[in-house]
Design a protein around this motif. Sequence first.
Motif, PDB file in Angstrom:
ATOM      1  N   LYS A  21      10.319  23.098  11.739  1.00  0.00           N
ATOM      2  CA  LYS A  21       9.842  23.599  10.449  1.00  0.00           C
ATOM      3  C   LYS A  21      10.370  22.739   9.313  1.00  0.00           C
ATOM      4  CE  LYS A  21       9.751  27.794   7.590  1.00  0.00           C
ATOM      5  NZ  LYS A  21      10.195  29.214   7.495  1.00  0.00           N
ATOM      6  N   LEU A  22      11.622  22.331   9.404  1.00  0.00           N
ATOM      7  CA  LEU A  22      12.238  21.503   8.365  1.00  0.00           C
ATOM      8  C   LEU A  22      11.581  20.128   8.289  1.00  0.00           C
ATOM      9  CD1 LEU A  22      14.517  20.968   6.308  1.00  0.00           C
ATOM     10  CD2 LEU A  22      15.990  20.378   8.243  1.00  0.00           C
ATOM     11  N   VAL A  23      11.393  19.485   9.431  1.00  0.00           N
ATOM     12  CA  VAL A  23      10.815  18.140   9.463  1.00  0.00           C
ATOM     13  C   VAL A  23       9.330  18.167   9.101  1.00  0.00           C
ATOM     14  CG1 VAL A  23      10.317  16.158  10.955  1.00  0.00           C
ATOM     15  CG2 VAL A  23      12.519  17.325  11.130  1.00  0.00           C
ATOM     16  N   SER A  24       8.646  19.268   9.413  1.00  0.00           N
ATOM     17  CA  SER A  24       7.212  19.370   9.118  1.00  0.00           C
ATOM     18  C   SER A  24       6.927  19.345   7.620  1.00  0.00           C
ATOM     19  CB  SER A  24       6.643  20.659   9.728  1.00  0.00           C
ATOM     20  OG  SER A  24       6.726  20.620  11.129  1.00  0.00           O
ATOM     21  N   SER A  25       7.912  19.690   6.813  1.00  0.00           N
ATOM     22  CA  SER A  25       7.728  19.671   5.352  1.00  0.00           C
ATOM     23  C   SER A  25       7.975  18.295   4.766  1.00  0.00           C
ATOM     24  CB  SER A  25       8.682  20.685   4.696  1.00  0.00           C
ATOM     25  OG  SER A  25      10.034  20.327   4.917  1.00  0.00           O
ATOM     26  N   SER A  26       8.245  17.307   5.630  1.00  0.00           N
ATOM     27  CA  SER A  26       8.570  15.956   5.183  1.00  0.00           C
ATOM     28  C   SER A  26       7.479  14.974   5.562  1.00  0.00           C
ATOM     29  CB  SER A  26       9.905  15.525   5.809  1.00  0.00           C
ATOM     30  OG  SER A  26      10.127  14.145   5.649  1.00  0.00           O
ATOM     31  N   ASN A  27       7.263  13.987   4.702  1.00  0.00           N
ATOM     32  CA  ASN A  27       6.376  12.870   5.014  1.00  0.00           C
ATOM     33  C   ASN A  27       7.168  11.658   5.502  1.00  0.00           C
ATOM     34  OD1 ASN A  27       3.934  14.156   4.217  1.00  0.00           O
ATOM     35  ND2 ASN A  27       4.432  13.762   2.062  1.00  0.00           N
ATOM     36  N   ARG A  28       8.471  11.738   5.326  1.00  0.00           N
ATOM     37  CA  ARG A  28       9.334  10.621   5.696  1.00  0.00           C
ATOM     38  C   ARG A  28       9.714  10.652   7.170  1.00  0.00           C
ATOM     39  NH1 ARG A  28      15.247   9.225   2.875  1.00  0.00           N
ATOM     40  NH2 ARG A  28      15.470   7.115   3.775  1.00  0.00           N
ATOM     41  N   PHE A  29       9.787  11.861   7.745  1.00  0.00           N
ATOM     42  CA  PHE A  29      10.218  12.019   9.133  1.00  0.00           C
ATOM     43  C   PHE A  29       9.189  12.801   9.936  1.00  0.00           C
ATOM     44  CE2 PHE A  29      14.047  12.090   6.431  1.00  0.00           C
ATOM     45  CZ  PHE A  29      14.690  10.952   6.893  1.00  0.00           C
ATOM     46  N   SER A  30       9.213  12.577  11.234  1.00  0.00           N
ATOM     47  CA  SER A  30       8.388  13.370  12.156  1.00  0.00           C
ATOM     48  C   SER A  30       9.124  13.473  13.485  1.00  0.00           C
ATOM     49  CB  SER A  30       7.010  12.730  12.369  1.00  0.00           C
ATOM     50  OG  SER A  30       7.140  11.461  13.023  1.00  0.00           O
ATOM     51  N   ILE A  31       8.784  14.480  14.295  1.00  0.00           N
ATOM     52  CA  ILE A  31       9.359  14.612  15.633  1.00  0.00           C
ATOM     53  C   ILE A  31       8.235  14.780  16.648  1.00  0.00           C
ATOM     54  CG2 ILE A  31      11.619  15.482  14.983  1.00  0.00           C
ATOM     55  CD1 ILE A  31      10.651  18.280  15.349  1.00  0.00           C
ATOM     56  N   GLN A  32       8.556  14.621  17.900  1.00  0.00           N
ATOM     57  CA  GLN A  32       7.558  14.610  18.971  1.00  0.00           C
ATOM     58  C   GLN A  32       6.771  15.920  19.002  1.00  0.00           C
ATOM     59  OE1 GLN A  32      10.823  15.161  19.468  1.00  0.00           O
ATOM     60  NE2 GLN A  32      11.304  16.015  21.480  1.00  0.00           N
TER      61      GLN A  32
END
Length: 453
Positions: free
Chosen positions: A355-366
């Motif tokens: 949820k935290l990473v989904s709000s970012s355009n700088r990071f993503s996860i698998q």
Amino acid sequence: MDEARRGGRRRPGLKLLLFLYASLFLNVFFFCYLVLSRHQPPPGWARSAARDAEAVAAIDCSGHGRAFLARGGLPVCECNACYSGDDCSQLLLDCPADADSEDPLFLEPYWQQHASTSSIVSPGWQCMRSRTMGGDFISAELDRHVRLLHKAAENAITDGKFILFGSEVGELLHALVHALSAVNASSSPACLVASAPHNPFGRRHHECIGIRSNYVKGSLSPATKIIEHVTSPNDPDGLLQQSVLGASAVIHDHAYFWPHYSSIPAPEDEDIMLFTISKISGHAGIRLWWAVIKDQKTYQKAAEYMSLNTMVVSCDVQLRVLKLIRVVISEMGKGGGIFEFGYKTLKTRWSKLHKLVSSSNRFSIQPLLPRYCNYFKKIRDPSPAYAWLKCEMEEDEDCYAVLKKSGIASRSGTLFEANSHYTRLSLVRTEDDFDLLTMRMEALVSKELIASS
């Protein structure tokens, strides 16, 4: 009169004889008592050891560590990362969040809840033999319980197969490569190859020189003997993998193929499968791996290699693992087993980080999707051991360095033969470690959102 005298003389002789017999009996009795009592433990020896263990376990180290007996028999707190002090109450604000280590400390609370059933008290004279009473180095009871565990977890078929135990995965890989190589001793041994990204631990001595894991099959000589090493679920991205390289033999590493880390679509039934106790129970300090092998000749060659080139698995390790497996099996299906506990913990952590990473355009996860699990008999949400983080911005060429600058210790994607835009985050550490990781990631994402507004 002479007869009376002779009879009177016999009486003292009879008394003397009786005295001698009694004395001999008492000497033999006390001698046997002293000898036998010397080899018997004093009553209550186990209670004393248990009291010491309970006294140490009662010290909570402020909830940020664990106690152990140090020199002199005094309890000392071993603090979690970023905590210090005699009672681990001091938070070190400039300490980096540890998202690198693979130690499954997230399972520590489970074992604290099962202290009475999982603890063992071993007498000092135990494990004096190198072999079991049956003449083997490995307990038949351990072999039997490993098979029961796989059957109960529904993750692997072991019926009619052979199990080879080793202290380290490297030992088993050495033995298996030897067994799977050509019978002709003059020919060169085969080498291990895996598809990127992959964790190369334990395999380096058998990698093909000059050949990368993501090679093109047409570039290899037909004489090159290739053994594919497939890790499923894969480390670092948690994806279920299949053999793709068309190798002559395949070793399937299923260290994380357990219900707390992954869905179990069906029991695996490959020719060679690797497992370890450390990922099941979380005891990274107990070194025990095993290979489930279908072919008898391959098993015999690997076992012979192990007997000549490696040390046997210690008796203490076997006893400890046997106890842990018995607890795991006994708690299955009761709602409070280790797989249920581990799954809930990792699912919560993954959901929060996702949820935290989904709000970012700088990071993503698998991307991981819910899948049906044969063990839980339902569709389950993802609960991987690691997050495979990608820095999406072109200027963030080294994602590991980006996180390190922000106080997060991760494991660079280059160590997994991947692009440096990737880095791995461990989700299996303590709750303290995960809280600090999310706090630092929130700061990174917040800084990004502020800069873009």
